[in-house]
Design a protein around this motif. Structure first.
Motif, PDB file in Angstrom:
ATOM      1  N   TRP A 158      -5.894-139.369  11.701  1.00 45.87           N
ATOM      2  CA  TRP A 158      -7.272-139.558  12.143  1.00 45.87           C
ATOM      3  C   TRP A 158      -7.341-139.830  13.643  1.00 45.87           C
ATOM      4  O   TRP A 158      -8.167-139.253  14.349  1.00 45.87           O
ATOM      5  CB  TRP A 158      -7.904-140.702  11.355  1.00 45.87           C
ATOM      6  CG  TRP A 158      -9.329-140.989  11.740  1.00 45.87           C
ATOM      7  CD1 TRP A 158     -10.427-140.247  11.421  1.00 45.87           C
ATOM      8  CD2 TRP A 158      -9.776-142.086  12.515  1.00 45.87           C
ATOM      9  NE1 TRP A 158     -11.547-140.827  11.951  1.00 45.87           N
ATOM     10  CE2 TRP A 158     -11.174-141.966  12.629  1.00 45.87           C
ATOM     11  CE3 TRP A 158      -9.147-143.167  13.110  1.00 45.87           C
ATOM     12  CZ2 TRP A 158     -11.945-142.876  13.324  1.00 45.87           C
ATOM     13  CZ3 TRP A 158      -9.913-144.079  13.803  1.00 45.87           C
ATOM     14  CH2 TRP A 158     -11.296-143.944  13.913  1.00 45.87           C
ATOM     15  N   LEU A 159      -6.451-140.700  14.129  1.00 49.91           N
ATOM     16  CA  LEU A 159      -6.434-141.008  15.560  1.00 49.91           C
ATOM     17  C   LEU A 159      -6.055-139.788  16.396  1.00 49.91           C
ATOM     18  O   LEU A 159      -6.623-139.555  17.469  1.00 49.91           O
ATOM     19  CB  LEU A 159      -5.484-142.163  15.851  1.00 49.91           C
ATOM     20  CG  LEU A 159      -5.945-143.536  15.387  1.00 49.91           C
ATOM     21  CD1 LEU A 159      -4.827-144.558  15.555  1.00 49.91           C
ATOM     22  CD2 LEU A 159      -7.181-143.971  16.150  1.00 49.91           C
ATOM     23  N   ARG A 160      -5.116-138.999  15.932  1.00 45.11           N
ATOM     24  CA  ARG A 160      -4.729-137.785  16.665  1.00 45.11           C
ATOM     25  C   ARG A 160      -5.859-136.771  16.686  1.00 45.11           C
ATOM     26  O   ARG A 160      -6.076-136.089  17.687  1.00 45.11           O
ATOM     27  CB  ARG A 160      -3.464-137.181  16.072  1.00 45.11           C
ATOM     28  CG  ARG A 160      -2.242-137.978  16.431  1.00 45.11           C
ATOM     29  CD  ARG A 160      -0.976-137.309  16.023  1.00 45.11           C
ATOM     30  NE  ARG A 160       0.163-138.120  16.430  1.00 45.11           N
ATOM     31  CZ  ARG A 160       1.314-138.155  15.817  1.00 45.11           C
ATOM     32  NH1 ARG A 160       1.509-137.398  14.751  1.00 45.11           N
ATOM     33  NH2 ARG A 160       2.284-138.931  16.255  1.00 45.11           N
ATOM     34  N   CYS A 161      -6.582-136.643  15.579  1.00 47.98           N
ATOM     35  CA  CYS A 161      -7.726-135.728  15.551  1.00 47.98           C
ATOM     36  C   CYS A 161      -8.795-136.181  16.536  1.00 47.98           C
ATOM     37  O   CYS A 161      -9.382-135.366  17.246  1.00 47.98           O
ATOM     38  CB  CYS A 161      -8.311-135.644  14.141  1.00 47.98           C
ATOM     39  SG  CYS A 161      -7.287-134.745  12.985  1.00 47.98           S
ATOM     40  N   ARG A 162      -9.065-137.470  16.584  1.00 46.33           N
ATOM     41  CA  ARG A 162     -10.048-137.999  17.548  1.00 46.33           C
ATOM     42  C   ARG A 162      -9.590-137.765  18.971  1.00 46.33           C
ATOM     43  O   ARG A 162     -10.396-137.411  19.834  1.00 46.33           O
ATOM     44  CB  ARG A 162     -10.268-139.498  17.313  1.00 46.33           C
ATOM     45  CG  ARG A 162     -11.060-139.762  16.043  1.00 46.33           C
ATOM     46  CD  ARG A 162     -11.573-141.140  16.047  1.00 46.33           C
ATOM     47  NE  ARG A 162     -12.304-141.362  17.301  1.00 46.33           N
ATOM     48  CZ  ARG A 162     -13.198-142.292  17.473  1.00 46.33           C
ATOM     49  NH1 ARG A 162     -13.471-143.099  16.486  1.00 46.33           N
ATOM     50  NH2 ARG A 162     -13.815-142.469  18.614  1.00 46.33           N
ATOM     51  N   GLU A 163      -8.289-137.967  19.213  1.00 52.46           N
ATOM     52  CA  GLU A 163      -7.762-137.759  20.558  1.00 52.46           C
ATOM     53  C   GLU A 163      -7.861-136.286  20.944  1.00 52.46           C
ATOM     54  O   GLU A 163      -8.255-135.956  22.070  1.00 52.46           O
ATOM     55  CB  GLU A 163      -6.322-138.236  20.625  1.00 52.46           C
ATOM     56  CG  GLU A 163      -5.714-138.125  22.006  1.00 52.46           C
ATOM     57  CD  GLU A 163      -4.271-138.591  22.055  1.00 52.46           C
ATOM     58  OE1 GLU A 163      -3.734-138.654  23.159  1.00 52.46           O
ATOM     59  OE2 GLU A 163      -3.702-138.881  20.981  1.00 52.46           O
ATOM     60  N   ASP A 164      -7.516-135.390  20.014  1.00 54.77           N
ATOM     61  CA  ASP A 164      -7.612-133.958  20.291  1.00 54.77           C
ATOM     62  C   ASP A 164      -9.055-133.553  20.550  1.00 54.77           C
ATOM     63  O   ASP A 164      -9.349-132.749  21.431  1.00 54.77           O
ATOM     64  CB  ASP A 164      -7.033-133.141  19.139  1.00 54.77           C
ATOM     65  CG  ASP A 164      -5.520-133.280  19.031  1.00 54.77           C
ATOM     66  OD1 ASP A 164      -4.892-133.744  20.025  1.00 54.77           O
ATOM     67  OD2 ASP A 164      -4.968-132.945  17.965  1.00 54.77           O
ATOM     68  N   ALA A 165      -9.995-134.101  19.756  1.00 48.76           N
ATOM     69  CA  ALA A 165     -11.413-133.790  19.945  1.00 48.76           C
ATOM     70  C   ALA A 165     -11.898-134.289  21.288  1.00 48.76           C
ATOM     71  O   ALA A 165     -12.682-133.631  21.969  1.00 48.76           O
ATOM     72  CB  ALA A 165     -12.230-134.401  18.813  1.00 48.76           C
ATOM     73  N   ALA A 166     -11.431-135.476  21.696  1.00 52.48           N
ATOM     74  CA  ALA A 166     -11.829-136.027  23.001  1.00 52.48           C
ATOM     75  C   ALA A 166     -11.292-135.177  24.143  1.00 52.48           C
ATOM     76  O   ALA A 166     -11.987-134.948  25.135  1.00 52.48           O
ATOM     77  CB  ALA A 166     -11.350-137.456  23.128  1.00 52.48           C
ATOM     78  N   HIS A 167     -10.069-134.684  24.016  1.00 54.83           N
ATOM     79  CA  HIS A 167      -9.492-133.836  25.045  1.00 54.83           C
ATOM     80  C   HIS A 167     -10.170-132.480  25.123  1.00 54.83           C
ATOM     81  O   HIS A 167     -10.371-131.929  26.204  1.00 54.83           O
ATOM     82  CB  HIS A 167      -7.991-133.653  24.826  1.00 54.83           C
ATOM     83  CG  HIS A 167      -7.183-134.851  25.208  1.00 54.83           C
ATOM     84  ND1 HIS A 167      -7.070-135.300  26.500  1.00 54.83           N
ATOM     85  CD2 HIS A 167      -6.462-135.726  24.447  1.00 54.83           C
ATOM     86  CE1 HIS A 167      -6.318-136.379  26.536  1.00 54.83           C
ATOM     87  NE2 HIS A 167      -5.935-136.659  25.288  1.00 54.83           N
ATOM     88  N   SER A 168     -10.528-131.921  23.973  1.00 52.56           N
ATOM     89  CA  SER A 168     -11.146-130.612  23.971  1.00 52.56           C
ATOM     90  C   SER A 168     -12.596-130.655  24.468  1.00 52.56           C
ATOM     91  O   SER A 168     -13.099-129.682  25.000  1.00 52.56           O
ATOM     92  CB  SER A 168     -11.091-129.984  22.582  1.00 52.56           C
ATOM     93  OG  SER A 168     -11.858-130.732  21.677  1.00 52.56           O
ATOM     94  N   SER A 169     -13.262-131.796  24.308  1.00 48.56           N
ATOM     95  CA  SER A 169     -14.650-131.899  24.786  1.00 48.56           C
ATOM     96  C   SER A 169     -14.720-132.316  26.240  1.00 48.56           C
ATOM     97  O   SER A 169     -15.788-132.386  26.822  1.00 48.56           O
ATOM     98  CB  SER A 169     -15.448-132.884  23.917  1.00 48.56           C
ATOM     99  OG  SER A 169     -14.951-134.190  24.112  1.00 48.56           O
ATOM    100  N   GLY A 170     -13.571-132.625  26.842  1.00 45.69           N
ATOM    101  CA  GLY A 170     -13.528-132.936  28.266  1.00 45.69           C
ATOM    102  C   GLY A 170     -13.687-134.396  28.599  1.00 45.69           C
ATOM    103  O   GLY A 170     -13.902-134.753  29.750  1.00 45.69           O
ATOM    104  N   HIS A 171     -13.606-135.279  27.657  1.00 46.36           N
ATOM    105  CA  HIS A 171     -13.724-136.733  27.933  1.00 46.36           C
ATOM    106  C   HIS A 171     -12.423-137.302  28.348  1.00 46.36           C
ATOM    107  O   HIS A 171     -11.412-137.182  28.029  1.00 46.36           O
ATOM    108  CB  HIS A 171     -14.260-137.474  26.702  1.00 46.36           C
ATOM    109  CG  HIS A 171     -15.709-137.217  26.476  1.00 46.36           C
ATOM    110  ND1 HIS A 171     -16.125-136.329  25.519  1.00 46.36           N
ATOM    111  CD2 HIS A 171     -16.831-137.695  27.059  1.00 46.36           C
ATOM    112  CE1 HIS A 171     -17.446-136.298  25.522  1.00 46.36           C
ATOM    113  NE2 HIS A 171     -17.875-137.113  26.455  1.00 46.36           N
TER     114      HIS A 171
END
Length: 171
Positions: A158-171
């Motif tokens: 779950w944490l890795r998915c959130r981190e990947d989503a944050a990186h892909s959205s540019g945050h």
């Protein structure tokens, strides 16, 4: 502490030199190192099993037998680690069933004291029987395994998915 540090530093230096040696005769060198590791493991097991441990209880110093016993196995551990890549003991320790226990060992370490105190609160004479020990031991490993499989691993995903989503959205 200083002798152990010097021994560890020397072992690290020896390990780096062994790893950087040229490939000529590597097969023979690995075989000798494996035999060295096996002999060191056998000596370590013999010392731990047969050396007396009932030393008088005094303040530790380098002149007392108990501090000698504490430091005596260190060179054998170093020899085992230096040559452990190819030995029979290393192959045994790399077995899948033994290696998988390592995945739960931190949780076992963390849970052992609270679990023991909790069980002892409800069953005060638990530590007086072999059945109590087996119950505690099995429960400890089952709880540790459940914690890793059903809490830790999903949380990491779950944490890795959130981190990947944050990186892909540019945050």
């Amino acid at each position: 502490a200083l002798p152990d540090f010097v021994l560890g530093a020397s072992a690290a230096l020896a390990a780096s030199r062994i790893a950087s040696c040229e490939e000529g005769g590597a097969q023979t060198r690995h075989a000798y190192m494996g035999h060295l590791a096996d002999v060191a493991a056998a000596l370590l097991a013999a010392v731990v099993t047969f050396a007396p441990t009932n030393f008088p209880k005094q303040q530790p110093s380098l002149k007392q037998p108990e501090s000698t016993f504490e430091h005596l196995p260190a060179p054998m551990v170093v020899l085992f680690l230096l040559g452990s890549g190819e030995g029979r003991v290393a192959r045994l320790l790399r077995h899948k069933s033994l290696a998988s226990l390592g995945a739960y060992s931190f949780q076992v370490y963390v849970f052992q004291e609270p679990l023991f105190r909790t069980i002892r609160y409800f069953v005060p004479n638990m530590s007086e029987s072999a059945e109590g020990f087996v119950f505690f031991y099995l429960l400890l490993w089952v709880l540790s395994g459940m914690c890793v499989e059903f809490i830790e691993k999903p949380l990491i995903v779950w944490l890795r998915c959130r981190e990947d989503a944050a990186h892909s959205s540019g945050h």
